[in-house]
Design a protein around this motif. Structure first.
Motif, PDB file in Angstrom:
ATOM      1  N   THR A  66      10.855  -5.020  -4.966  1.00 53.33           N
ATOM      2  CA  THR A  66      10.318  -5.471  -3.688  1.00 53.33           C
ATOM      3  C   THR A  66      11.445  -5.899  -2.771  1.00 53.33           C
ATOM      4  N   LEU A  67      11.431  -5.387  -1.548  1.00 57.56           N
ATOM      5  CA  LEU A  67      12.346  -5.874  -0.520  1.00 57.56           C
ATOM      6  C   LEU A  67      11.722  -7.129   0.078  1.00 57.56           C
TER       7      LEU A  67
ATOM      8  N   LYS B  25       0.785  -1.237   0.000  1.00 56.57           N
ATOM      9  CA  LYS B  25       0.000   0.000   0.000  1.00 56.57           C
ATOM     10  C   LYS B  25       0.819   1.290   0.000  1.00 56.57           C
ATOM     11  N   TYR B  26       2.114   1.223   0.275  1.00 57.47           N
ATOM     12  CA  TYR B  26       2.925   2.442   0.302  1.00 57.47           C
ATOM     13  C   TYR B  26       3.862   2.545  -0.901  1.00 57.47           C
ATOM     14  N   GLU B  27       3.635   1.728  -1.908  1.00 57.66           N
ATOM     15  CA  GLU B  27       4.548   1.717  -3.058  1.00 57.66           C
ATOM     16  C   GLU B  27       4.526   3.051  -3.808  1.00 57.66           C
TER      17      GLU B  27
ATOM     18  N   ALA C 285      14.374  -7.507  -4.888  1.00 56.81           N
ATOM     19  CA  ALA C 285      14.012  -8.219  -6.119  1.00 56.81           C
ATOM     20  C   ALA C 285      13.485  -7.196  -7.125  1.00 56.81           C
ATOM     21  N   VAL C 286      14.064  -7.194  -8.318  1.00 56.17           N
ATOM     22  CA  VAL C 286      13.663  -6.235  -9.344  1.00 56.17           C
ATOM     23  C   VAL C 286      13.141  -6.996 -10.551  1.00 56.17           C
ATOM     24  N   SER C 287      11.930  -6.643 -10.950  1.00 55.94           N
ATOM     25  CA  SER C 287      11.262  -7.333 -12.038  1.00 55.94           C
ATOM     26  C   SER C 287      10.179  -6.404 -12.570  1.00 55.94           C
TER      27      SER C 287
ATOM     28  N   ARG D 116       6.764  -3.919  -1.129  1.00 49.17           N
ATOM     29  CA  ARG D 116       6.932  -3.487  -2.521  1.00 49.17           C
ATOM     30  C   ARG D 116       7.165  -1.992  -2.537  1.00 49.17           C
ATOM     31  N   ILE D 117       8.334  -1.599  -3.016  1.00 44.90           N
ATOM     32  CA  ILE D 117       8.743  -0.199  -3.046  1.00 44.90           C
ATOM     33  C   ILE D 117       8.239   0.487  -4.308  1.00 44.90           C
TER      34      ILE D 117
END
Length: 143
Positions: A64-65, A29-31, A132-134, A54-55
């Protein structure tokens, strides 16, 4: 590695995927904040095990961390149309890809090319935190 098409199960919803992989606490919710401090994120989860935050979630990127306790990890899968990468922020883990096990630790960068079956397991005695980057709509194909 040859892939038996009968064993493939496709999933796309990352928060649901993470929960199936044992990540009980998933926050989305804070992305997309312009700036967020890593320590602030850690404080949100200070009493929690196995979490994800999720950033970024835009049309072209998702980051996402993910933090997992030793022994936890994801299921064996691949991405047919996407290269995925991670940056290890804390702890140690084992990446399995291309039929090999590779030990990784804080400061390591990991790139998995599309169609490579892979999975990760946290090891050691501390939380394993990785970025994680995708992209949010990438298909995860489980074998």
């Amino acid at each position: 590695m040859s892939i038996n098409k009968k064993t493939i199960n496709n999933e796309v919803n990352v928060p649901k995927i993470l929960k199936k992989d044992g990540v009980e606490n998933v926050i989305t919710k804070y992305e997309n904040k312009k700036i967020i401090n890593y320590k602030k994120i850690q404080n949100i989860f200070k009493d929690k095990k196995n979490w994800a935050y999720r950033i970024v979630n835009t049309k072209s990127n998702s980051a996402t961390l993910i933090s997992q306790r030793p022994g936890k990890g994801n299921r064996r899968h691949f991405h047919a149309n996407w290269d995925e990468w991670w940056f290890i922020l804390k702890g140690k883990g084992i990446f399995e890809f291309e039929n090999k096990k590779q030990f990784v630790k804080r400061g390591d960068f990991v790139l998995i090319k599309r169609n490579n079956i892979h999975m990760i397991t946290a090891t050691g005695n501390t939380d394993f935190v990785r970025l994680a980057v995708s992209r949010a709509d990438v298909i995860h194909s489980y074998v």
